[in-house]
Design an enzyme around this catalytic site. Sequence first.
Site, short mmCIF file in Angstrom:
data_model
loop_
_atom_site.label_atom_id
_atom_site.label_comp_id
_atom_site.label_asym_id
_atom_site.label_seq_id
_atom_site.Cartn_x
_atom_site.Cartn_y
_atom_site.Cartn_z
CE LYS A 122 -4.46 0.93 0.25
NZ LYS A 122 -5.60 0.09 -0.19
P1 NAD Z 1 -13.16 7.72 -2.32
O1 NAD Z 1 -12.11 8.71 -2.09
O2 NAD Z 1 -13.70 7.52 -3.68
O3 NAD Z 1 -14.40 7.99 -1.34
C1 NAD Z 1 -14.29 8.12 0.04
C2 NAD Z 1 -15.65 8.56 0.58
O4 NAD Z 1 -15.60 8.59 2.01
C3 NAD Z 1 -16.06 9.96 0.13
O5 NAD Z 1 -17.44 9.98 -0.12
C4 NAD Z 1 -15.73 10.81 1.35
O6 NAD Z 1 -16.49 12.02 1.42
C5 NAD Z 1 -16.11 9.85 2.45
N1 NAD Z 1 -15.53 10.21 3.74
C6 NAD Z 1 -14.31 10.69 4.00
N2 NAD Z 1 -14.19 10.98 5.31
C7 NAD Z 1 -15.37 10.64 5.87
C8 NAD Z 1 -15.89 10.68 7.19
N3 NAD Z 1 -15.15 11.15 8.20
N4 NAD Z 1 -17.14 10.23 7.41
C9 NAD Z 1 -17.89 9.77 6.39
N5 NAD Z 1 -17.47 9.72 5.13
C10 NAD Z 1 -16.23 10.13 4.88
O7 NAD Z 1 -12.56 6.33 -1.73
P2 NAD Z 1 -12.99 4.85 -2.10
O8 NAD Z 1 -12.10 4.38 -3.18
O9 NAD Z 1 -14.46 4.77 -2.23
O10 NAD Z 1 -12.52 4.10 -0.77
C11 NAD Z 1 -13.34 4.02 0.39
C12 NAD Z 1 -12.83 2.87 1.24
O11 NAD Z 1 -12.85 1.66 0.48
C13 NAD Z 1 -11.40 3.00 1.74
O12 NAD Z 1 -11.30 2.36 3.00
C14 NAD Z 1 -10.61 2.20 0.71
O13 NAD Z 1 -9.37 1.74 1.22
C15 NAD Z 1 -11.56 1.07 0.47
N6 NAD Z 1 -11.36 0.34 -0.78
C16 NAD Z 1 -11.39 0.96 -2.00
C17 NAD Z 1 -11.23 0.20 -3.16
C18 NAD Z 1 -11.33 0.83 -4.53
O14 NAD Z 1 -11.27 0.07 -5.52
N7 NAD Z 1 -11.52 2.12 -4.67
C19 NAD Z 1 -11.01 -1.16 -3.07
C20 NAD Z 1 -11.00 -1.78 -1.83
C21 NAD Z 1 -11.18 -1.01 -0.69
#
Ligand code: NAD
Length: 433
Positions: A122
């Site tokens: 990561k």
């Molecule tokens: P992103 O940046 O697209 O979205 C993050 C979201 O979380 C946004 O809507 C943001 O406003 C919200 N957020 C941030 N702080 C917050 C808070 N304090 N309270 C509530 N909401 C809050 O990110 P993503 O890619 O959707 O990733 C989200 C999670 O999923 C992370 O933990 C990431 O590691 C995990 N993840 C992502 C992927 C991927 O393919 N994108 C894959 C596996 C896991």
Amino acid sequence: MSRKKEEATALAEVPVDKPKSDPYASMLSRFYAAADVVGLTPEEKEILSRPAEIHIAYLPVAMDDGRVQVFESYRVIHSRALGPGKGGIRYAPEVNMREVMALAAWMTWKCAVVNIPYGGAKGGITCEPKKMSVGELERLTRAYTRAMSEVFGPDKDIPAPDMGTSAREMAWIVDEYSRLNKGNFIPAVVTGKPLELGGSKGRVEATGRGVTMVVLQALQRLGRRPEGLTAAVQGFGNVGSITAKYLSQNGIRVVAISDKSGGYYNENGILIHQAIQYRDSHGGILEGFKGGERITNEQLLTLPVDILVPAALEDQITPQNAPNIQAWLIAEGANGPTMAEADAILNQKGIVVIPDILANAGGVIVSYYEWVQNRRGHYYTETEVQERADNTIKQAFDDAFTRAAAQKVSLREAAYLIAVERVVKALRMHGKY
Ligand code: NAD
């Protein structure tokens, strides 16, 4: 300000119901529990309880106003036992090394549990992407790629997007990395690229689609139909919004969504396509969305719904709020949304938790297909990608479900047992040196 006063102020800023989090501690306690059951030697435990490599670089970047700002950045490889390092790059103000270490280890367990030939890694940069211009972000991303040019590689370590990054940043990495390699075009160095640069069809939607697949699979195994059930989704980025979209397409009423700006509740169901449209035309944030009444993120977690999908940050479900959770099925879209200390409370309440390393693995599964396509120079249709990915994640869910029933453990414990077993087998085959 005196030291005592400073401490008191700092403590007052930490909300009492949300203890200061350490996702690495949560990762370790689950790993150790599985390691004992699987029978790892003390040496094997020591190897897998630490990252294999930690790379830190301070990146000077020319900002638009003429200043030079130095950004702290990391790339952590947790394990290469099953293959090259694999894992996203996070851009966020809270990024810190222990968080990146935890996320890297979770990638090891995630790739192992869905049986794809990758290790875990990561990356992260402590920055505020929403407050930076496109030019600043491009210079920062290129500086990071140069600093990590010896770490990355299609057979060594393959980054992907995570919070705060997307296909755009991956395109800059491919470009910079290819320039550093005498201009040879090397798309397989990252996944989650734009289609035009060797991305895979279905990658953008893969994680949210995978979350939905495991929810549907869980419902089927539990003898429930999706129609008429309700869900609350925390986080409305890539994972949250796409999960919400697919859940509602499958007859599940998504009554609450949230993001950094807070939560939105509508008992008749939020119109997800409307919320996505609103977010996209308002700088990526739901602030001001009128499709539901305002609630807090904390309230969202304890709503009377059937399904809860935390898809934002780590450590959202705590020992403090776990007793108040009313959902009976939790699908962890985010990485590490539940503190380890809350596991026992959820188990005691009989809540079925589909753990992060399984629930959100759809993204890395399709990333693997993207990498395979880049290396073969042959590209699949969207349907081919989706069918393969759906089958892979459903199979992984069934394996964990069967194991959980056989050993009378939670789905999380079962997933960790499967993952740790696979990784340690490979570790043993590598031999000693
Ligand atoms: P992103 O940046 O697209 O979205 C993050 C979201 O979380 C946004 O809507 C943001 O406003 C919200 N957020 C941030 N702080 C917050 C808070 N304090 N309270 C509530 N909401 C809050 O990110 P993503 O890619 O959707 O990733 C989200 C999670 O999923 C992370 O933990 C990431 O590691 C995990 N993840 C992502 C992927 C991927 O393919 N994108 C894959 C596996 C896991």
